[in-house]
Design a protein around this motif. Structure first.
Motif, PDB file in Angstrom:
ATOM      1  N   GLY A   1       0.794  -1.248   0.094  1.00  0.00           N
ATOM      2  CA  GLY A   1       0.001   0.101  -0.031  1.00  0.00           C
ATOM      3  C   GLY A   1       0.959   1.193   0.121  1.00  0.00           C
TER       4      GLY A   1
ATOM      5  N   VAL B   1       0.922   4.084  -3.056  1.00  0.00           N
ATOM      6  CA  VAL B   1       0.903   5.433  -2.758  1.00  0.00           C
ATOM      7  C   VAL B   1       1.886   6.423  -3.239  1.00  0.00           C
ATOM      8  CG1 VAL B   1       0.588   7.351  -0.965  1.00  0.00           C
ATOM      9  CG2 VAL B   1      -0.704   5.242  -0.845  1.00  0.00           C
TER      10      VAL B   1
ATOM     11  N   LEU C   1       1.806   9.278  -6.084  1.00  0.00           N
ATOM     12  CA  LEU C   1       2.342  10.519  -5.829  1.00  0.00           C
ATOM     13  C   LEU C   1       3.474  11.107  -6.495  1.00  0.00           C
ATOM     14  CD1 LEU C   1       1.879  13.178  -4.011  1.00  0.00           C
ATOM     15  CD2 LEU C   1       3.277  12.089  -2.333  1.00  0.00           C
TER      16      LEU C   1
END
Length: 239
Positions: A55, A59, A63
Motif C-alpha cells: 500500500g 501511494v 504521488l
C-alpha cells in the motif's frame, strides 16, 4: 534528434533535475515509512506487513507520477519549441503550464480511466474519452496541447493526425535496460563486499532506479514533443 535537442536545453535538464529531486524525495519517504511501519505490522501478521508495504509503495508511486506530470509537460513544451527552431524561457514555460493546467489534469483523468466503470466515475462531458484518441496517437496529445491547441479536444484532434512511430518503444526499452544495468552495477559489488542487501545497498539501488526512471521519462517526453512538432498535422493520419 530529440535526444540532442533535450541535451542541448539547459531548461529541460533543469526540469529533469527538479523531477529527480521531487520524485526521489517521495520514493525515499515511502521507503523509510515502510521500513519503520512494516516490521511492527509483520510481527502480528506477515500478510498484514506485506499488504502495508504494498500500500505504501502504491501511494508513493502514484504521488511520484503526479509530481512528474508538470515536469514532463514542461520538457515537452521546451523541446517541442526547439524542434521548431524557437527558443523558450523559464517564464514562458511556467505560463504555458498554468494556462493548460486544467486540460493537462483532464488528460490525466482520461489516461487513468482505463475501464468503462472507472471512466463513468471520473469523466464528464468536458473531458475526452479514450475512444476519441486514435490508436497510437495518445503520446502526442500533451505536446499538441502545449504547442498548438487552445483546449484538450483540439489537442486530441491534432494528435490524431500524427502517424504513430515505433521509435518511442525502442527508446523506452533502451532506457529501461540501461536503468536495470546501472542498478545491477551498483548492487552486485555491494552484495559481494557487504555480504547481502543491506540498507546502504538498497538505498543506492533505489537512487539509481529513480534517476533512471526519471531520465527515461524525460527522454520520452522529448521524443514525443519532437516527433509531434515535426509531423505534418495539417493533412496527416486521422483515426
Amino acid at each position: 534528434m530529440s535526444v540532442r535537442l533535450y541535451l542541448r536545453s539547459p531548461l529541460a535538464l533543469a526540469w529533469t533535475l527538479l523531477a529527480v529531486v521531487l520524485v526521489g524525495a517521495v520514493v525515499l519517504g515511502g521507503w523509510l515509512l515502510a521500513a519503520a511501519l512494516t516490521p511492527a505490522a509483520a510481527a502480528g501478521s506477515e500478510l498484514l506487513g506485506g499488504l502495508l508495504s504494498l500500500g505504501i509503495g502504491v501511494v508513493a508511486v502514484a504521488l511520484a507520477a503526479v509530481l512528474w506530470v508538470p515536469a514532463g509537460a514542461a520538457i515537452a513544451y521546451i523541446v517541442g519549441h526547439r524542434a521548431r527552431g524557437r527558443s523558450v524561457s523559464a517564464g514562458a514555460t511556467n505560463a504555458a503550464l498554468r494556462r493548460h493546467r486544467v486540460d493537462i489534469y483532464r488528460w490525466c483523468k482520461t489516461r487513468v480511466a482505463v475501464v468503462d466503470r472507472l471512466a463513468e466515475r471520473l469523466l464528464d462531458e468536458a473531458d475526452v474519452s479514450r475512444t476519441e484518441v486514435a490508436a497510437g496517437c495518445g503520446p502526442y496529445v500533451v505536446p499538441a496541447l502545449l504547442l498548438d491547441a487552445p483546449r484538450l479536444p483540439a489537442a486530441v484532434e491534432r494528435a490524431n493526425r500524427v502517424v504513430p512511430n515505433p521509435g518511442r518503444q525502442r527508446l523506452l526499452y533502451r532506457g529501461t535496460a540501461a536503468t536495470f544495468a546501472a542498478a545491477a552495477v551498483v548492487a552486485i559489488p555491494g552484495v559481494v563486499v557487504r555480504g547481502g542487501v543491506d540498507e546502504f545497498v538498497g538505498g543506492a539501488v533505489l537512487a539509481v532506479a529513480v534517476v533512471g526512471a526519471v531520465v527515461t521519462a524525460a527522454l520520452d517526453a522529448a521524443w514525443r514533443a519532437s516527433t509531434y512538432a515535426q509531423a505534418a498535422t495539417e493533412d496527416g493520419f486521422v483515426g
